[in-house]
Motif scaffolding. Structure first.
Motif, PDB file in Angstrom:
ATOM      1  N   LEU A   5      25.033  43.716  36.292  1.00 23.98           N
ATOM      2  CA  LEU A   5      26.463  43.489  36.469  1.00 23.98           C
ATOM      3  C   LEU A   5      26.814  43.368  37.948  1.00 23.98           C
ATOM      4  CD1 LEU A   5      29.217  43.188  35.110  1.00 23.98           C
ATOM      5  CD2 LEU A   5      29.422  45.680  35.160  1.00 23.98           C
ATOM      6  N   SER A   6      26.253  44.236  38.762  1.00 24.67           N
ATOM      7  CA  SER A   6      26.504  44.187  40.202  1.00 24.67           C
ATOM      8  C   SER A   6      26.052  42.861  40.804  1.00 24.67           C
ATOM      9  CB  SER A   6      25.797  45.342  40.908  1.00 24.67           C
ATOM     10  OG  SER A   6      26.291  46.575  40.449  1.00 24.67           O
ATOM     11  N   LYS A   7      24.869  42.399  40.409  1.00 25.81           N
ATOM     12  CA  LYS A   7      24.355  41.121  40.917  1.00 25.81           C
ATOM     13  C   LYS A   7      25.213  39.953  40.433  1.00 25.81           C
ATOM     14  CE  LYS A   7      19.495  42.273  41.584  1.00 25.81           C
ATOM     15  NZ  LYS A   7      18.116  41.957  41.167  1.00 25.81           N
ATOM     16  N   ASP A   8      25.623  40.011  39.178  1.00 17.85           N
ATOM     17  CA  ASP A   8      26.407  38.911  38.607  1.00 17.85           C
ATOM     18  C   ASP A   8      27.792  38.785  39.248  1.00 17.85           C
ATOM     19  OD1 ASP A   8      24.326  38.275  36.908  1.00 17.85           O
ATOM     20  OD2 ASP A   8      25.187  39.328  35.186  1.00 17.85           O
ATOM     21  N   GLU A  40      27.523  53.998  20.421  1.00 17.88           N
ATOM     22  CA  GLU A  40      26.620  53.598  21.510  1.00 17.88           C
ATOM     23  C   GLU A  40      27.218  52.437  22.306  1.00 17.88           C
ATOM     24  OE1 GLU A  40      22.150  51.733  22.201  1.00 17.88           O
ATOM     25  OE2 GLU A  40      22.626  52.626  20.262  1.00 17.88           O
ATOM     26  N   ALA A  41      27.763  51.453  21.604  1.00 17.90           N
ATOM     27  CA  ALA A  41      28.394  50.313  22.287  1.00 17.90           C
ATOM     28  C   ALA A  41      29.584  50.793  23.122  1.00 17.90           C
ATOM     29  CB  ALA A  41      28.842  49.268  21.275  1.00 17.90           C
ATOM     30  N   ASN A  42      30.379  51.692  22.578  1.00 16.47           N
ATOM     31  CA  ASN A  42      31.531  52.216  23.308  1.00 16.47           C
ATOM     32  C   ASN A  42      31.089  52.947  24.570  1.00 16.47           C
ATOM     33  OD1 ASN A  42      34.534  52.699  23.213  1.00 16.47           O
ATOM     34  ND2 ASN A  42      33.794  54.815  23.366  1.00 16.47           N
ATOM     35  N   ASP A  43      30.046  53.750  24.460  1.00 20.44           N
ATOM     36  CA  ASP A  43      29.526  54.465  25.629  1.00 20.44           C
ATOM     37  C   ASP A  43      29.069  53.485  26.710  1.00 20.44           C
ATOM     38  OD1 ASP A  43      29.998  56.865  24.352  1.00 20.44           O
ATOM     39  OD2 ASP A  43      27.890  57.221  23.828  1.00 20.44           O
ATOM     40  N   THR A  44      28.393  52.423  26.302  1.00 18.16           N
ATOM     41  CA  THR A  44      27.915  51.435  27.267  1.00 18.16           C
ATOM     42  C   THR A  44      29.082  50.700  27.905  1.00 18.16           C
ATOM     43  OG1 THR A  44      25.859  51.192  26.038  1.00 18.16           O
ATOM     44  CG2 THR A  44      26.407  49.450  27.615  1.00 18.16           C
ATOM     45  N   ARG A  49      32.609  50.047  32.737  1.00 18.85           N
ATOM     46  CA  ARG A  49      33.878  50.262  33.442  1.00 18.85           C
ATOM     47  C   ARG A  49      33.683  51.156  34.679  1.00 18.85           C
ATOM     48  NH1 ARG A  49      37.564  47.666  30.522  1.00 18.85           N
ATOM     49  NH2 ARG A  49      37.288  47.709  28.265  1.00 18.85           N
ATOM     50  N   THR A  50      32.779  52.109  34.576  1.00 22.94           N
ATOM     51  CA  THR A  50      32.461  52.949  35.736  1.00 22.94           C
ATOM     52  C   THR A  50      31.836  52.108  36.842  1.00 22.94           C
ATOM     53  OG1 THR A  50      32.149  54.888  34.326  1.00 22.94           O
ATOM     54  CG2 THR A  50      31.143  54.964  36.510  1.00 22.94           C
ATOM     55  N   VAL A  51      30.944  51.215  36.469  1.00 20.91           N
ATOM     56  CA  VAL A  51      30.334  50.302  37.451  1.00 20.91           C
ATOM     57  C   VAL A  51      31.416  49.450  38.104  1.00 20.91           C
ATOM     58  CG1 VAL A  51      28.739  48.368  37.772  1.00 20.91           C
ATOM     59  CG2 VAL A  51      28.099  50.285  36.274  1.00 20.91           C
ATOM     60  N   VAL A  60      40.959  47.580  38.270  1.00 24.17           N
ATOM     61  CA  VAL A  60      40.130  46.455  37.844  1.00 24.17           C
ATOM     62  C   VAL A  60      39.271  46.864  36.651  1.00 24.17           C
ATOM     63  CG1 VAL A  60      38.179  44.968  38.490  1.00 24.17           C
ATOM     64  CG2 VAL A  60      40.109  45.262  40.059  1.00 24.17           C
ATOM     65  N   ALA A  61      38.701  48.057  36.716  1.00 23.32           N
ATOM     66  CA  ALA A  61      37.829  48.522  35.636  1.00 23.32           C
ATOM     67  C   ALA A  61      38.573  48.568  34.305  1.00 23.32           C
ATOM     68  CB  ALA A  61      37.266  49.897  35.976  1.00 23.32           C
ATOM     69  N   GLN A  62      39.799  49.037  34.320  1.00 23.59           N
ATOM     70  CA  GLN A  62      40.565  49.146  33.083  1.00 23.59           C
ATOM     71  C   GLN A  62      41.129  47.808  32.623  1.00 23.59           C
ATOM     72  OE1 GLN A  62      40.419  51.822  31.145  1.00 23.59           O
ATOM     73  NE2 GLN A  62      39.032  52.533  32.735  1.00 23.59           N
ATOM     74  N   ALA A  63      41.416  46.912  33.555  1.00 24.03           N
ATOM     75  CA  ALA A  63      42.019  45.623  33.207  1.00 24.03           C
ATOM     76  C   ALA A  63      41.003  44.589  32.753  1.00 24.03           C
ATOM     77  CB  ALA A  63      42.800  45.084  34.401  1.00 24.03           C
TER      78      ALA A  63
END
Length: 109
Positions: A5-8, A40-44, A49-51, A60-63
């Protein structure tokens, strides 16, 4: 998935994030027809969102819309969509069957 995600998102500004939609599918589910468990999907999704919060900020994470992308079916859509971190689903093979697709797109929270 934090590294990917960071790279993308390199070069994507905070302002541009309003136009970004992220889709998550576990690598083990790709092309298998298997569905990740809703918890599991929700946790990921929460982790993603933390990332995003670390890369940008909490706003931004929440939106940012994060969708589940793996083999959503009429049997799995209710569980997935009931999760607070999952904003939608990408439908694969079930979209080829009108009854299945109709059930999925008519999900009501």
């Amino acid at each position: 998935c934090a590294m990917q995600l960071s790279k993308d998102l390199v070069g994507v500004t905070k302002e541009q994030m309003k136009d970004v939609v992220i889709a998550y599918e576990p690598v083990w589910a790709i092309g298998t027809g298997l569905v990740c468990g809703a918890d599991e999907a929700n946790d990921t999704h929460g982790f993603l969102r933390t990332v995003l919060a670390n890369l940008y900020d909490d706003e931004v994470a929440q939106a940012t819309r994060i969708q589940y992308g793996g083999s959503v079916t009429p049997d799995s859509v209710d569980g997935l969509m009931s999760m607070p971190e999952i904003d939608g689903c990408l439908v694969g093979g079930a979209s080829l069957d009108a009854d299945k697709f109709g059930r999925i797109i008519n999900y009501v929270k």
